[in-house]
Design an enzyme around this catalytic site. Sequence first.
Site, PDB file in Angstrom:
ATOM      1  N   CYS A  26      -3.098  87.312   4.108  1.00  0.00           N
ATOM      2  CA  CYS A  26      -4.288  86.609   3.616  1.00  0.00           C
ATOM      3  C   CYS A  26      -5.575  87.088   4.278  1.00  0.00           C
ATOM      4  CB  CYS A  26      -4.125  85.113   3.825  1.00  0.00           C
ATOM      5  SG  CYS A  26      -2.623  84.443   3.089  1.00  0.00           S
TER       6      CYS A  26
ATOM      7  N   ILE B 167      -3.037  77.944  -5.909  1.00  0.00           N
ATOM      8  CA  ILE B 167      -2.737  79.321  -6.324  1.00  0.00           C
ATOM      9  C   ILE B 167      -3.904  79.794  -7.176  1.00  0.00           C
ATOM     10  CG2 ILE B 167      -1.189  80.730  -7.739  1.00  0.00           C
ATOM     11  CD1 ILE B 167       1.053  78.769  -6.859  1.00  0.00           C
TER      12      ILE B 167
ATOM     13  N   LYS C 166      -9.330  75.401   0.462  1.00  0.00           N
ATOM     14  CA  LYS C 166      -8.776  74.154  -0.043  1.00  0.00           C
ATOM     15  C   LYS C 166      -9.273  73.819  -1.441  1.00  0.00           C
ATOM     16  CE  LYS C 166      -6.852  70.369  -0.525  1.00  0.00           C
ATOM     17  NZ  LYS C 166      -7.041  70.684  -1.924  1.00  0.00           N
TER      18      LYS C 166
ATOM     19  N   HIS D 161      -7.944  80.235  -3.190  1.00  0.00           N
ATOM     20  CA  HIS D 161      -7.493  81.228  -2.226  1.00  0.00           C
ATOM     21  C   HIS D 161      -6.754  82.380  -2.911  1.00  0.00           C
ATOM     22  CE1 HIS D 161      -6.073  83.132   1.311  1.00  0.00           C
ATOM     23  NE2 HIS D 161      -4.948  82.456   1.489  1.00  0.00           N
TER      24      HIS D 161
END
Length: 388
Positions: free
Chosen positions: A84, A210, A330, A334
């Site tokens: 990430c 997602i 959040k 992401h």
Amino acid sequence: MTSVRIAGVGLTPFGAHADRAGRELFASAALAAFEDAGVERRDVDQLNYGNFMGALAEQQGHQAPLMAEAAGLSCPATRYEEACASAGVAVREAVRTIRSGEADVVLAGGMERMTTLDTGKATAALAIAADELYEVRAGVTFPSAYALMARAYFDRFGGEREDLAHIAVKNHANAVDNEFAQYQTEITVEQALDSPPVATPLHLYDACPITDGASAVLLVSEAYADDHGIEAPVSITGTGQGGDNLALQDREQMAQTPATEIAAAEAYGEAGITAADVDFAEVHDCFTIAEVLAIEGLGLFEPGEGIAAAREGATTADGETPINLSGGLKAKGHPVGATGGSQIAEITRLLRGDHPNSDAVDDATVGVAHNAGGTVASAVVHVLEADQ
């Protein structure tokens, strides 16, 4: 340390893009960055591109030259993979390349398409960033791994689910006016607490979604900016990277993140600042507990104090140190390979005054980006400063 100017930034809206291939997403972000910067494509010396799971989600490897072509570039292109933190590393290496004098203009950023996979397959794909032999085979996923970290934190420092709920509420509120955010809706503490459990003590609203999306950042040397009359009022003045053991069971403890501490110390040292100089930050809140670990690792709060920061208002938009004014992972979303570049873009817009939440930091001059890989086995920290 020599500063590197941010000439322009570009983002796609984060969310589900079922009708757009990854190359289209990155091309869109790159186009926006070029338009923002006023830089000619022919001046770009190289592309630093972050992507984590494209070979799984799009069945497409060797993405860097593909993305260079999509962005209209004729230059060397390299893909960076650090889970990430892929785009964060891509930006860091771009900064180091420009500082070295090997390049004057670098396009950095990343892209991820994740919604091509259902929830189960996406969770499994993300899990390859954990230790396959000792974690994945035992059934560990990232929700469960961060649940273990949350339990370790609660055991050591205290805290409860309601503290985490306040973080989710804060970040959803910050995302409401962000046109690039996946979730532009507010939630309540009660909704967060009543949401379905994912991995105790984490519930649905403790987890990031997602996401599909792309980010692009055009970085230039000070000499190039001066020679070409480029308006670039925000610079990256410090960058740092830290690491830790990949598997949780191989770490001394799970309630703190040494990789973040190492990266922050390096970035602050290069910029000539301390944590006390930071006005606001965009941190890697893939889960609500991750925001707590990040703000403590960055030195913005002492160990054990970050858990109550959102509840007490210290990290809200009108707090002393606003955290994740974009909505964070959040609520903004992401797309893992793009997140590190997105954080740079959001801080740049906040410092320039053209972000919908810029009013919350209208006198700010220093912002920090924190991008993490896996359970923070990798961390990248950048210091951004606005001209005064």
